[in-house]
Scaffold this motif. Structure first.
Motif, mmCIF file in Angstrom:
data_model
loop_
_atom_site.group_PDB
_atom_site.id
_atom_site.type_symbol
_atom_site.label_atom_id
_atom_site.label_comp_id
_atom_site.label_asym_id
_atom_site.label_seq_id
_atom_site.Cartn_x
_atom_site.Cartn_y
_atom_site.Cartn_z
ATOM 1 N N TYR A 314 -0.839 -7.308 -7.085
ATOM 2 C CA TYR A 314 -2.264 -7.155 -6.795
ATOM 3 C C TYR A 314 -2.960 -6.211 -7.763
ATOM 4 O O TYR A 314 -4.182 -6.076 -7.718
ATOM 5 C CB TYR A 314 -2.461 -6.608 -5.373
ATOM 6 N N GLY A 315 -2.173 -5.521 -8.626
ATOM 7 C CA GLY A 315 -2.784 -4.559 -9.537
ATOM 8 C C GLY A 315 -3.219 -3.285 -8.850
ATOM 9 O O GLY A 315 -4.216 -2.671 -9.243
ATOM 10 N N VAL A 316 -2.485 -2.872 -7.833
ATOM 11 C CA VAL A 316 -2.824 -1.678 -7.052
ATOM 12 C C VAL A 316 -1.725 -0.640 -7.237
ATOM 13 O O VAL A 316 -0.526 -0.967 -7.258
ATOM 14 C CB VAL A 316 -2.989 -2.023 -5.557
ATOM 15 N N VAL A 317 -2.099 0.616 -7.363
ATOM 16 C CA VAL A 317 -1.154 1.708 -7.516
ATOM 17 C C VAL A 317 -0.902 2.349 -6.152
ATOM 18 O O VAL A 317 -1.841 2.644 -5.419
ATOM 19 C CB VAL A 317 -1.695 2.766 -8.500
ATOM 20 N N ILE A 318 0.385 2.553 -5.824
ATOM 21 C CA ILE A 318 0.760 3.249 -4.599
ATOM 22 C C ILE A 318 1.402 4.581 -4.983
ATOM 23 O O ILE A 318 2.361 4.613 -5.755
ATOM 24 C CB ILE A 318 1.752 2.431 -3.754
ATOM 25 N N ALA A 319 0.881 5.676 -4.441
ATOM 26 C CA ALA A 319 1.426 7.012 -4.686
ATOM 27 C C ALA A 319 1.962 7.569 -3.376
ATOM 28 O O ALA A 319 1.267 7.550 -2.357
ATOM 29 C CB ALA A 319 0.354 7.931 -5.248
ATOM 30 N N LEU A 320 3.193 8.042 -3.401
ATOM 31 C CA LEU A 320 3.843 8.575 -2.202
ATOM 32 C C LEU A 320 4.083 10.070 -2.358
ATOM 33 O O LEU A 320 4.602 10.528 -3.375
ATOM 34 C CB LEU A 320 5.183 7.863 -1.954
ATOM 35 N N ASP A 321 3.746 10.821 -1.361
ATOM 36 C CA ASP A 321 4.010 12.256 -1.312
ATOM 37 C C ASP A 321 4.646 12.551 0.036
ATOM 38 O O ASP A 321 3.992 12.437 1.076
ATOM 39 C CB ASP A 321 2.704 13.042 -1.491
ATOM 40 N N ARG A 322 5.898 12.922 0.023
ATOM 41 C CA ARG A 322 6.617 13.184 1.269
ATOM 42 C C ARG A 322 7.352 14.500 1.155
ATOM 43 O O ARG A 322 7.591 15.035 0.075
ATOM 44 C CB ARG A 322 7.611 12.068 1.584
ATOM 45 N N SER A 323 7.721 15.041 2.304
ATOM 46 C CA SER A 323 8.437 16.316 2.316
ATOM 47 C C SER A 323 9.841 16.120 1.776
ATOM 48 O O SER A 323 10.386 15.015 1.777
ATOM 49 C CB SER A 323 8.475 16.863 3.743
ATOM 50 N N ASP A 324 10.435 17.220 1.332
ATOM 51 C CA ASP A 324 11.769 17.135 0.753
ATOM 52 C C ASP A 324 12.829 16.814 1.805
ATOM 53 O O ASP A 324 13.763 16.056 1.541
ATOM 54 C CB ASP A 324 12.113 18.459 0.062
ATOM 55 N N GLY A 325 12.695 17.371 3.002
ATOM 56 C CA GLY A 325 13.697 17.151 4.031
ATOM 57 C C GLY A 325 13.326 16.002 4.946
ATOM 58 O O GLY A 325 12.256 15.395 4.841
ATOM 59 N N PRO A 326 14.217 15.691 5.866
ATOM 60 C CA PRO A 326 13.924 14.609 6.823
ATOM 61 C C PRO A 326 12.845 15.041 7.822
ATOM 62 O O PRO A 326 12.660 16.221 8.088
ATOM 63 C CB PRO A 326 15.263 14.389 7.521
ATOM 64 N N LEU A 327 12.156 14.055 8.353
ATOM 65 C CA LEU A 327 11.116 14.282 9.366
ATOM 66 C C LEU A 327 11.464 13.429 10.587
ATOM 67 O O LEU A 327 10.952 12.322 10.759
ATOM 68 C CB LEU A 327 9.739 13.906 8.818
ATOM 69 N N PRO A 328 12.349 13.910 11.451
ATOM 70 C CA PRO A 328 12.786 13.093 12.589
ATOM 71 C C PRO A 328 11.717 12.986 13.673
ATOM 72 O O PRO A 328 11.067 13.965 14.023
ATOM 73 C CB PRO A 328 14.019 13.836 13.105
ATOM 74 N N VAL A 329 11.556 11.789 14.186
ATOM 75 C CA VAL A 329 10.704 11.527 15.346
ATOM 76 C C VAL A 329 11.500 10.650 16.297
ATOM 77 O O VAL A 329 12.329 9.841 15.866
ATOM 78 C CB VAL A 329 9.380 10.838 14.950
ATOM 79 N N ALA A 330 11.275 10.807 17.583
ATOM 80 C CA ALA A 330 11.976 10.001 18.579
ATOM 81 C C ALA A 330 11.285 8.657 18.721
ATOM 82 O O ALA A 330 10.079 8.589 18.942
ATOM 83 C CB ALA A 330 11.998 10.733 19.922
ATOM 84 N N GLY A 331 12.047 7.591 18.575
ATOM 85 C CA GLY A 331 11.424 6.283 18.702
ATOM 86 C C GLY A 331 12.368 5.159 18.337
ATOM 87 O O GLY A 331 13.581 5.332 18.195
ATOM 88 N N VAL A 332 11.778 3.992 18.161
ATOM 89 C CA VAL A 332 12.503 2.781 17.791
ATOM 90 C C VAL A 332 12.311 2.562 16.304
ATOM 91 O O VAL A 332 11.179 2.446 15.827
ATOM 92 C CB VAL A 332 11.998 1.572 18.598
ATOM 93 N N SER A 333 13.396 2.504 15.570
ATOM 94 C CA SER A 333 13.322 2.430 14.116
ATOM 95 C C SER A 333 12.560 1.192 13.638
ATOM 96 O O SER A 333 11.700 1.268 12.762
ATOM 97 C CB SER A 333 14.741 2.441 13.526
#
Length: 461
Positions: A314-333
């Motif tokens: 599509y010619g679109v740029v995606i930029a990701l910024d995430r924390s270095d460690g894991p970010l656990p949340v309770a739920g259904v994967s």
């Protein structure tokens, strides 16, 4: 400055259905209770009205009988008689004295009028009324509230004289008050009984509806599960045919039709997955698998990688910024993967070539994990209900078919999270998802996601 619109967090469809069922039960119970209460009130009102009417009729009969035939020197109980003879009113005692041959008092306005030895009520007789009746010869009936009771007064001619009969209705009023008290107690007991019976009736009436909704969700889940395999097979076969068409000597029209078939089967599979996930989220707590910690940062990273090829197309740029460690949340994967995938799909669908999508996944204040997906695409009108089922935004030629953002909101709320959307036409959109953080499984130290390892993305895809 672009305007912003925050979508209400709302509740999941299953929770909304439970609320509707609960409201229906309350409504049916309340209606039954009100109907019974109204009936009891109507019966009590009729009984009270008949009592009042009967008492007033009885009082009128007693007054007329006493005025026409009663002895002024000995009227019935609660009754006083005043006789006007020779132009001035007299008490019954004065009348008795004249009847016995005693001289009449010179001043008819005798203080402390007596009737058979019983003092007359204060303010009686009604001299003005007696003068009027004496002048006109027409009887008058008067009702007066005085001295904490109600007096019924009948003034009428008797021969050449004028007589006034006064009846004290204090005992009748006491009977009315006793009846009102009994009716009030009966009304209260009847209301409680009516509400209780109404709740039972409401429960029995709405129970088939609740059962029908449960069966509907089970059918959707079963049907969706059975359809996934054949749809996946059709989609795979369509991909193979499309690949062969591109590599072989096949007319371009046929190849284009096969490409559209691939897209259609993919969309059909997405719809089935959406229905299955919706049915799973709406299942009863006992039927749902227990939530386990899921590394949301890893889920987001894998979703971004999965969409990188389509973003380049599509010619679109995606930029990701995430924390270095894991970010656990309770739920259904699988459900959380669907949330991230839908957010990215929505951003790509409404972005133009040369656009940019910023994805940020970090820990937020207050033991929450925050995911933000912002794009520079078409945006949306602040009043647009983008979280409604099968909503289609204007201005996109890559229209998505399915439950889309509506399912996204249900997944988030089912995970006890919130979702907020802000945007403006032509100025892009920003979606913010907040989920409660969960502790990492014990004994795993630096806990990592179970999905395959991926390369950290910091700039573009």
């Amino acid at each position: 400055m672009p305007r912003s619109s925050a979508e209400p967090f709302g509740t999941s469809w299953a929770a909304a259905e439970r609320k509707v069922i609960a409201r229906a039960r309350l409504r049916v119970g309340a209606l039954v209770g009100l109907a019974v209460t109204a009936l009891v009130t109507l019966v009590g009102g009729i009984a009270y009205g008949m009592l009042v009417h009967g008492q007033e009729k009885q009082i009128d009969r007693e007054l007329r009988y006493t005025a026409s035939r009663g002895d002024p020197s000995g009227p019935p109980g609660c009754t006083w008689l005043f006789l006007r003879s020779g132009g001035e009113p007299r008490s019954a005692a004065a009348s008795a004295q004249q009847t016995a041959g005693a001289p009449a008092p010179q001043d008819a306005a005798v203080p402390a009028l007596q009737t058979a030895g019983v003092p007359a009520p204060e303010g009686f007789p009604l001299s003005q009324v007696m003068e009027t009746v004496a002048a006109t010869g027409t009887e008058q009936v008067t009702k007066i509230e005085r001295n904490g009771t109600v007096y019924f007064v009948l003034t009428q001619p008797r021969g050449d004289d004028t007589i006034q009969a006064v009846f004290d209705a204090r005992y009748h009023l006491a009977d009315r008050r006793q009846l009102l008290l009994a009716l009030s107690i009966t009304e209260g007991i009847g209301l409680l009984a009516a509400l209780a019976s109404g709740m039972v009736v409401g429960w029995l009436t709405v129970a088939p509806l609740a059962e029908a909704l449960v069966r509907q969700r089970r059918f959707i889940a079963d049907a969706s599960h059975e359809l996934r395999t054949p749809i996946a097979q059709v989609h795979t076969r369509a991909q193979v045919l499309a690949r062969r068409a591109r590599n072989g000597n096949v007319p371009s029209d046929y190849a284009a039709d096969l490409d559209r078939l691939v897209g259609t089967t993919r969309q059909l599979g997405e719809v089935v997955d959406d229905l299955l996930l919706s049915a799973r989220l709406g299942a009863a707590p006992a039927d749902r698998a227990s939530d386990v910690p899921v590394d949301l940062a890893a889920v987001v990273e894998n979703a971004v990688l999965a969409e990188s090829d389509r973003a380049q197309e599509y010619g679109v740029v995606i930029a990701l910024d995430r924390s270095d460690g894991p970010l656990p949340v309770a739920g259904v994967s699988s459900a959380l993967r669907r949330v991230v995938s839908e957010l990215l799909t929505n951003a790509l669908r409404h972005s133009r070539p040369g656009g940019r999508i910023d994805v940020v996944c970090r820990a937020a204040v207050g033991d929450t994990v925050e995911l933000t997906v912002a794009d520079t695409g078409d945006g949306f009108d602040p009043g647009e209900r983008i979280f409604d089922r099968f909503h289609r935004g204007a201005g996109s030629d890559r229209l998505h078919i399915g439950l889309g953002l509506a399912l996204l909101r249900e997944v988030v709320t089912a995970h006890r999270g919130t979702i907020e959307a802000t945007g403006h036409p032509g100025a892009g959109a920003r979606f913010t998802v907040r989920l409660p953080a969960a502790p990492a499984p014990p004994g795993q130290g630096s806990w990592a996601c179970t999905t395959p390892a991926t390369t950290r993305l910091r700039s573009t895809c």
